[in-house]
Design a protein around this motif. Structure first.
Motif, PDB file in Angstrom:
ATOM      1  N   SER A 151       0.827  -1.206   0.000  1.00 34.02           N
ATOM      2  CA  SER A 151       0.000   0.000   0.000  1.00 34.02           C
ATOM      3  C   SER A 151       0.861   1.256   0.000  1.00 34.02           C
ATOM      4  N   ASP A 152       2.166   1.080   0.163  1.00 31.06           N
ATOM      5  CA  ASP A 152       3.112   2.193   0.128  1.00 31.06           C
ATOM      6  C   ASP A 152       3.265   2.676  -1.308  1.00 31.06           C
ATOM      7  N   PRO A 153       3.116   3.990  -1.573  1.00 30.06           N
ATOM      8  CA  PRO A 153       3.265   4.513  -2.935  1.00 30.06           C
ATOM      9  C   PRO A 153       4.617   4.173  -3.568  1.00 30.06           C
ATOM     10  N   ASN A 154       5.680   4.118  -2.755  1.00 30.46           N
ATOM     11  CA  ASN A 154       6.999   3.784  -3.282  1.00 30.46           C
ATOM     12  C   ASN A 154       7.019   2.365  -3.853  1.00 30.46           C
ATOM     13  N   VAL A 155       6.408   1.437  -3.103  1.00 31.45           N
ATOM     14  CA  VAL A 155       6.368   0.045  -3.544  1.00 31.45           C
ATOM     15  C   VAL A 155       5.508  -0.082  -4.791  1.00 31.45           C
ATOM     16  N   PHE A 156       4.366   0.599  -4.783  1.00 30.22           N
ATOM     17  CA  PHE A 156       3.459   0.564  -5.925  1.00 30.22           C
ATOM     18  C   PHE A 156       4.157   1.059  -7.197  1.00 30.22           C
ATOM     19  N   LEU A 157       4.867   2.182  -7.089  1.00 29.25           N
ATOM     20  CA  LEU A 157       5.552   2.739  -8.247  1.00 29.25           C
ATOM     21  C   LEU A 157       6.693   1.835  -8.720  1.00 29.25           C
ATOM     22  N   ALA A 158       7.371   1.218  -7.765  1.00 27.30           N
ATOM     23  CA  ALA A 158       8.465   0.312  -8.128  1.00 27.30           C
ATOM     24  C   ALA A 158       7.937  -0.871  -8.939  1.00 27.30           C
ATOM     25  N   ILE A 159       6.789  -1.395  -8.533  1.00 26.57           N
ATOM     26  CA  ILE A 159       6.186  -2.513  -9.267  1.00 26.57           C
ATOM     27  C   ILE A 159       5.741  -2.065 -10.651  1.00 26.57           C
ATOM     28  N   VAL A 160       5.169  -0.861 -10.731  1.00 24.37           N
ATOM     29  CA  VAL A 160       4.775  -0.307 -12.029  1.00 24.37           C
ATOM     30  C   VAL A 160       5.999  -0.190 -12.932  1.00 24.37           C
ATOM     31  N   GLY A 161       7.094   0.314 -12.361  1.00 24.72           N
ATOM     32  CA  GLY A 161       8.325   0.450 -13.129  1.00 24.72           C
ATOM     33  C   GLY A 161       8.860  -0.896 -13.594  1.00 24.72           C
ATOM     34  N   LEU A 162       8.777  -1.893 -12.719  1.00 21.54           N
ATOM     35  CA  LEU A 162       9.252  -3.235 -13.049  1.00 21.54           C
ATOM     36  C   LEU A 162       8.465  -3.820 -14.222  1.00 21.54           C
ATOM     37  N   ILE A 163       7.137  -3.677 -14.164  1.00 24.43           N
ATOM     38  CA  ILE A 163       6.275  -4.192 -15.237  1.00 24.43           C
ATOM     39  C   ILE A 163       6.531  -3.439 -16.540  1.00 24.43           C
ATOM     40  N   LEU A 164       6.669  -2.113 -16.437  1.00 25.98           N
ATOM     41  CA  LEU A 164       6.878  -1.292 -17.632  1.00 25.98           C
ATOM     42  C   LEU A 164       8.196  -1.652 -18.324  1.00 25.98           C
ATOM     43  N   THR A 331      14.692   3.816  -9.559  1.00 27.07           N
ATOM     44  CA  THR A 331      15.977   3.160  -9.820  1.00 27.07           C
ATOM     45  C   THR A 331      15.979   1.690  -9.402  1.00 27.07           C
ATOM     46  N   SER A 332      15.169   1.330  -8.422  1.00 23.59           N
ATOM     47  CA  SER A 332      15.165  -0.050  -7.929  1.00 23.59           C
ATOM     48  C   SER A 332      14.783  -1.069  -8.995  1.00 23.59           C
ATOM     49  N   PRO A 333      13.751  -0.808  -9.835  1.00 23.29           N
ATOM     50  CA  PRO A 333      13.455  -1.762 -10.902  1.00 23.29           C
ATOM     51  C   PRO A 333      14.640  -1.945 -11.854  1.00 23.29           C
ATOM     52  N   VAL A 334      15.429  -0.886 -12.040  1.00 19.37           N
ATOM     53  CA  VAL A 334      16.610  -0.979 -12.893  1.00 19.37           C
ATOM     54  C   VAL A 334      17.620  -1.939 -12.273  1.00 19.37           C
ATOM     55  N   LEU A 335      17.794  -1.852 -10.947  1.00 16.13           N
ATOM     56  CA  LEU A 335      18.718  -2.761 -10.268  1.00 16.13           C
ATOM     57  C   LEU A 335      18.282  -4.207 -10.466  1.00 16.13           C
ATOM     58  N   ILE A 336      17.003  -4.448 -10.370  1.00 10.40           N
ATOM     59  CA  ILE A 336      16.482  -5.806 -10.543  1.00 10.40           C
ATOM     60  C   ILE A 336      16.776  -6.306 -11.954  1.00 10.40           C
ATOM     61  N   PHE A 337      16.635  -5.430 -12.958  1.00  4.95           N
ATOM     62  CA  PHE A 337      16.897  -5.840 -14.333  1.00  4.95           C
ATOM     63  C   PHE A 337      18.378  -5.988 -14.620  1.00  4.95           C
ATOM     64  N   VAL A 338      19.207  -5.156 -13.997  1.00  2.11           N
ATOM     65  CA  VAL A 338      20.651  -5.334 -14.131  1.00  2.11           C
ATOM     66  C   VAL A 338      21.038  -6.676 -13.517  1.00  2.11           C
ATOM     67  N   GLY A 339      20.419  -6.982 -12.361  1.00  2.00           N
ATOM     68  CA  GLY A 339      20.657  -8.276 -11.725  1.00  2.00           C
ATOM     69  C   GLY A 339      20.228  -9.419 -12.620  1.00  2.00           C
ATOM     70  N   TYR A 340      19.085  -9.254 -13.273  1.00  3.78           N
ATOM     71  CA  TYR A 340      18.593 -10.290 -14.197  1.00  3.78           C
ATOM     72  C   TYR A 340      19.586 -10.554 -15.313  1.00  3.78           C
ATOM     73  N   SER A 341      20.127  -9.480 -15.897  1.00  3.08           N
ATOM     74  CA  SER A 341      21.053  -9.636 -17.012  1.00  3.08           C
ATOM     75  C   SER A 341      22.320 -10.370 -16.587  1.00  3.08           C
ATOM     76  N   MET A 342      22.718 -10.205 -15.311  1.00  3.25           N
ATOM     77  CA  MET A 342      23.918 -10.873 -14.815  1.00  3.25           C
ATOM     78  C   MET A 342      23.619 -12.314 -14.403  1.00  3.25           C
ATOM     79  N   ILE A 343      22.460 -12.521 -13.799  1.00  2.00           N
ATOM     80  CA  ILE A 343      22.081 -13.860 -13.339  1.00  2.00           C
ATOM     81  C   ILE A 343      21.825 -14.797 -14.518  1.00  2.00           C
ATOM     82  N   SER A 344      21.356 -14.247 -15.635  1.00  3.74           N
ATOM     83  CA  SER A 344      20.988 -15.085 -16.782  1.00  3.74           C
ATOM     84  C   SER A 344      22.162 -15.899 -17.319  1.00  3.74           C
TER      85      SER A 344
END
Length: 418
Positions: A151-164, A331-344
């Motif tokens: 319910s935190d706006p920060n978390v909500f926006l991070a998820i939106v960013g991740l999906i986008l 920026t957090s969704p970007v970290l997750i995607f950078v992590g994805y590119s390295m983990i792959s």
């Protein structure tokens, strides 16, 4: 545009995510996000420009993702001073320069087994992904492992960013990470997550910049952990550059019939000297970015591509307030995607061969569950050497290079004294 996200991520990687714009290290040195962003853009532009003019290749460089988070975490915890961090980067870069000039790149490539080279990237990828979940609030790690407050706006926006970013990546939209950052930052304004600065253009105070330049502190570095950190800084840059240079060159059709890049010593030298220059300017390890492939895919085959990218970095210096207003939710969704590119790259580890897979397994799980890159990589290397040494097959025994045995000595010292 594909790699501009580094300007938003690098300052927070070094002194921490959140609204705080300054950090005071254990020596009382004040490090500001504005100064870090300024020097990151400046050095990235200068080194990328040199790559274009000297090597005439379409490679762009900036502060590499991986080592910056490791050294930043040690800085924020008080384990190292900012000057200590810069000394470690300087030594790692100097070793890279020396080995490049002496032309013994192939010796290093042969000494480190493929499974270890791959697993180092994977382990750091897990660590960066953890930071993305933690900083966004998607994950809650204060009392074990759990979900954050959705319910935190920060978390909500991070998820939106991740999906986008995921959708943009799916449809191969150029600059997916940057677009995600911009959209989430704008959406965060009415939700009170993004704080709009008083001015959109400007540069930091000269005193802030002078605090991080020529900031070298050799005190407290005579221990086993320093050797491990230098090892990670050097090898992380070395193999990242090797893989990126060959990968981007392949897309640009620059490789010869044997899969080699003619004159590969030039981009290696620029990369190595860039790290040394970066340390002087207060930047962590400078590395050739895999996002350079965006230029190659668009038809860039010469240094003109790098020169164009360098000019964009120089222009972005004046827009530092715009980058500093970007919230963690962006920026957090970007970290997750950078992590994805390295983990792959974990698919390159042969898990059907126990002697090849055990070391990487130890490295990855130690990093993921202890939250320590240095300890995880050290444990993985020791486990890999041990299991191959005692393996019954002649092939496994020959897999251990003498350099790896020598490397185990400081790694064991690291665990004994830490």
């Amino acid at each position: 545009m594909a790699m501009a996200y580094v300007l938003a991520v690098q300052p927070s990687a070094i002194i921490g995510f959140g609204m705080e714009q300054n950090f005071t290290d254990i020596n009382g040195v004040i490090v500001s996000k504005a100064a870090l962003l300024f020097m990151t853009a400046l050095i990235s532009g200068i080194v990328t420009l040199i790559m274009g003019l000297y090597a005439n290749l379409p490679f762009a460089l900036s502060t590499g993702m991986g080592t910056n988070f490791m050294l930043g975490a040690l800085l924020q915890s008080g384990s190292l001073s900012f000057g200590n961090v810069m000394v470690i980067v300087l030594i790692g870069g100097s070793i890279f320069v020396l080995l490049t000039v002496l032309g013994i790149r192939n010796l290093i490539v042969k000494a480190i087994p493929k499974n270890i080279k791959v697993s180092i990237s994977v382990a750091i990828g897990f660590f960066i992904t953890y930071l993305g979940f933690s900083n966004s609030g998607i994950g809650n790690f204060e009392e074990g492992i759990g979900l954050g407050n959705f319910s935190d706006p920060n978390v909500f926006l991070a998820i939106v960013g991740l999906i986008l970013i995921a959708l943009l990546t799916l449809y191969k939209v150029p600059g997916a990470l940057l677009i995600g950052i911009i959209v989430v930052t704008i959406l965060g304004i009415p939700l009170g997550v993004t704080q709009v600065p008083g001015q959109l253009f400007g540069i930091p105070d000269v005193n802030e910049i002078s605090n991080i330049t020529f900031s070298f502190d050799f005190n407290g570095l005579l221990n086993g952990s320093t050797i491990v950190l230098i090892f990670i800084a050097f090898f992380g840059d070395f193999f990242s550059t090797l893989g990126t240079v060959l990968g981007v060159s392949q897309k640009a059709n620059l490789l010869d019939d044997n899969g080699n890049l003619p004159g590969i010593a030039r981009p290696f030298l620029v990369d190595a000297l860039g790290t040394v220059a970066g340390a002087i300017a207060g930047c962590t390890t400078i590395s050739t970015f895999v996002e350079s492939s965006a230029g190659a895919q668009a038809g860039g085959k010469t240094g003109l591509t790098s020169v164009s990218t360098a000019i964009m970095f120089f222009i972005s210096i004046l827009a530092s307030p715009l980058f500093l207003m970007i919230p963690d939710a962006a920026t957090s969704p970007v970290l997750i995607f950078v992590g994805y590119s390295m983990i792959s790259s974990i698919t390159n580890i042969d898990f059907t061969n126990f002697s090849e897979a055990f070391g990487p397994f130890v490295m990855i799980v130690f990093t993921a569950f202890t939250g320590g890159i240095a300890s995880g990589i050290s444990a993985g290397i020791l486990a890999d050497v041990a299991i191959k040494t005692f393996a019954k097959t002649e092939k496994a025994e020959k897999a251990v290079h003498p350099v790896m045995y020598a490397l185990c000595i400081p790694l064991m010292i690291y665990f004994i004294f830490n």
